[in-house]
Design a protein around this motif. Structure first.
Motif, mmCIF file in Angstrom:
data_model
loop_
_atom_site.group_PDB
_atom_site.id
_atom_site.type_symbol
_atom_site.label_atom_id
_atom_site.label_comp_id
_atom_site.label_asym_id
_atom_site.label_seq_id
_atom_site.Cartn_x
_atom_site.Cartn_y
_atom_site.Cartn_z
ATOM 1 N N LEU A 1 6.823 8.148 14.344
ATOM 2 C CA LEU A 1 5.750 8.634 13.467
ATOM 3 C C LEU A 1 6.278 9.625 12.444
ATOM 4 N N GLU A 2 5.687 9.558 11.250
ATOM 5 C CA GLU A 2 5.987 10.562 10.226
ATOM 6 C C GLU A 2 4.674 11.176 9.788
ATOM 7 N N PRO A 3 4.706 12.380 9.222
ATOM 8 C CA PRO A 3 3.443 13.013 8.817
ATOM 9 C C PRO A 3 2.600 12.110 7.920
ATOM 10 N N GLY A 4 3.257 11.316 7.093
ATOM 11 C CA GLY A 4 2.531 10.428 6.176
ATOM 12 C C GLY A 4 1.692 9.376 6.886
ATOM 13 N N ASP A 5 1.980 9.144 8.166
ATOM 14 C CA ASP A 5 1.205 8.147 8.922
ATOM 15 C C ASP A 5 -0.165 8.687 9.347
ATOM 16 N N ILE A 6 -0.343 9.997 9.201
ATOM 17 C CA ILE A 6 -1.606 10.608 9.635
ATOM 18 C C ILE A 6 -2.405 10.966 8.389
ATOM 19 N N ARG A 7 -3.403 10.134 8.077
ATOM 20 C CA ARG A 7 -4.154 10.306 6.831
ATOM 21 C C ARG A 7 -5.616 10.671 7.086
ATOM 22 N N THR A 8 -6.215 10.039 8.076
ATOM 23 C CA THR A 8 -7.624 10.323 8.363
ATOM 24 C C THR A 8 -7.721 10.840 9.795
ATOM 25 N N ILE A 9 -8.887 11.344 10.134
ATOM 26 C CA ILE A 9 -9.054 11.922 11.471
ATOM 27 C C ILE A 9 -8.916 10.831 12.552
ATOM 28 N N ASP A 10 -9.209 9.587 12.188
ATOM 29 C CA ASP A 10 -9.066 8.498 13.176
ATOM 30 C C ASP A 10 -7.602 8.259 13.566
ATOM 31 N N ASP A 11 -6.677 8.713 12.729
ATOM 32 C CA ASP A 11 -5.251 8.543 13.049
ATOM 33 C C ASP A 11 -4.791 9.453 14.178
ATOM 34 N N ILE A 12 -5.664 10.346 14.608
ATOM 35 C CA ILE A 12 -5.271 11.333 15.621
ATOM 36 C C ILE A 12 -4.752 10.662 16.898
#
Ligand code: DLL
Length: 436
Positions: free
Chosen positions: A46-57
């Motif tokens: 995982l990279e920070p860019g993979d976390i965009r919306t709260i559903d990505d949590i």
């Protein structure tokens, strides 16, 4: 009244967007500042860019209390030491305590969230508010204190102990608000009654009770004896302290300060999300903390998130009361106690055999801990002629336990072989408080 309607009553969509933005930011921040999280994320590809919306949590790794202990004391701290202005530590851990460092921004957010709680309870600037949680490394005292000051009410930093004096101050100062553990509130009520102070001589009207589980019947008893309305306050040091969630006037669950602490409920075995309304383990991600942010922290507290809107107008999701814990942590007089801590103390005393019991009770509204432990036969046969070695041993064990647990316990030395043995799982702890 609502302290911060623009946040507490945010429309759902706007709230989720804000949570998503904040999640991305905090993930990016820990990725670049905390080796533990960078390693965990790299392991998951995982990279920070993979976390965009709260559903990505759900893509993110969990954090456990063991992770915090393994990285003791500052391994999970993201901010440089020069930015940390306060440290708290969790109570009663085996081995290393959990150390939490706060930046000035964290303390400001904490005070803001505490002011939201107090406002929901009906506390106003004209109130005189007594804080009878412990001051010190425990988050209860200073956490509530800063919230009361931020709101602009008068704070009385009573702390714990000195109950007689506190009872007098309640009357003499016309104290209107009180924050303490529910068990201490009942103890205080008793001291007030014994001092001959009538309920009608007190001006108390609001109480903020938490840090340990409590029941509706306890609430009724506190309310009727102190003449106030009691509200729930929930929190934990790893996330912030008191203020993570709070009851409003509707008293149907506690609203989570969701713009700062994102909740999930998971199945503690499969670690999969559990639908709203069903019980599971509560997990929190801090969305704005800069001192020691945590991703998906497993609280071990069992509860549910309540579906539906609250008539108070707040849109923050509500959590039910805590139904239990996934581990065996006991909370005795607000202090966290693990049976394993007791075991390690007992096993370190050569006169004690490894057969013991913990009995937790509530006597005169205060939690008590009794530890029964068998003496080793060799020790007793040496000193059979007199009972005083037993008394001396009880004293020694009690002193060692006090040092480690930070609470006093009554120790009873038992004859060898007198405690029941188990073939299956041993039932070491008897909790007679029947709270859950
Ligand atoms: O107890 C923070 C706090 C202080 C909360 C004052 C409320 C008031 P810890 O010592 O880290 O922090 O313990 C956290 O206590 O995981 C729960 O198991 C339990 N707990 C806290 N509040 C409640 C509550 C503080 N209202 C642990 N109801 C948590 C039930 C609670 N359990």
């Amino acid at each position: 009244m609502i302290w911060n309607p623009s946040k507490e009553c945010m429309p759902e969509e706007q709230k989720r967007e804000l949570q998503g933005k904040r999640l991305h930011k905090v993930v990016d921040y820990v990725y670049h500042n905390v080796l533990f999280y960078r390693t965990k994320m790299q392991e998951l590809g995982l990279e920070p860019g993979d976390i965009r919306t709260i559903d990505d949590i759900v893509k993110l790794p969990f954090t456990t209390k063991q992770d915090l202990r393994d990285n003791y004391p500052f391994g999970l701290q993201a901010a440089p030491q020069s930015e940390i202005i306060r440290i708290h530590a969790s109570t009663g851990t085996t081995g290393n305590p959990t150390i939490v460092g706060y930046t000035r921004k964290d303390i400001d957010i904490w005070s803001e969230c505490m002011s939201r709680c107090l406002t929901a309870y009906g506390v106003r600037r004209s109130d005189i508010f007594s804080v009878a949680y412990g001051y010190g490394l425990f988050t209860g005292g200073l956490g509530v204190h800063y919230g009361v000051e931020n709101l602009g009410a008068t704070v009385v930093p009573a702390s714990t102990g000195g109950t007689q004096k506190h009872a007098k101050l309640l009357k003499d100062l016309g104290i209107t608000g009180l924050a303490c553990t529910p068990s201490y509130a009942l103890h205080l009520a008793e001291v007030v009654e014994k001092s001959g102070i009538g309920k009608d001589e007190l001006k108390l009207r609001v109480g903020a009770f938490g840090a340990e589980p409590w029941t509706e019947s306890m609430r009724q008893e506190i309310e009727s004896r102190l003449g106030l309305k009691g509200y729930n306050i929930y929190g934990l040091s790893e996330i912030m302290g008191p203020c993570v969630s709070y009851e409003c006037e509707c008293q149907h669950g506690s609203h989570i300060n969701e713009d700062h602490f994102y909740p999930e409920i998971i199945d503690p075995q499969t670690l999969r999300p559990i639908p709203a309304g069903e019980d599971g383990e509560l997990v929190f991600t801090t969305l704005t903390k800069t001192g020691m942010p945590v991703l998906r922290y497993r609280t071990r507290d069992l509860c549910s998130l309540l579906p539906g809107d609250c008539p108070c107008g707040r849109t923050f999701v509500r959590m039910s009361s805590i139904k239990g814990r996934t581990d065996d942590m006991l909370i005795i007089r607000g202090i966290n106690v693990f049976p394993s801590q007791v075991e390690s103390v007992l096993l370190g005393i050569p006169e004690c055999a490894p057969y013991y019991r913990l009995i937790v009770d509530r006597v005169n509204n205060l939690d008590t801990l009794t530890v029964q432990v068998e003496a080793r036969a060799e020790y007793l046969s040496r000193d059979m002629d007199t009972l005083s070695p037993i008394a001396a041993l009880e004293k020694k064990v009690a002193a060692r336990l006090r040092d480690v647990l930070s609470i006093s316990s009554a120790v009873q030395i038992k004859m060898p072989g007198s405690l029941e043995r188990f073939e299956g799982k041993a039932k070491i702890v008897t909790d007679n408080r029947k709270l859950i």
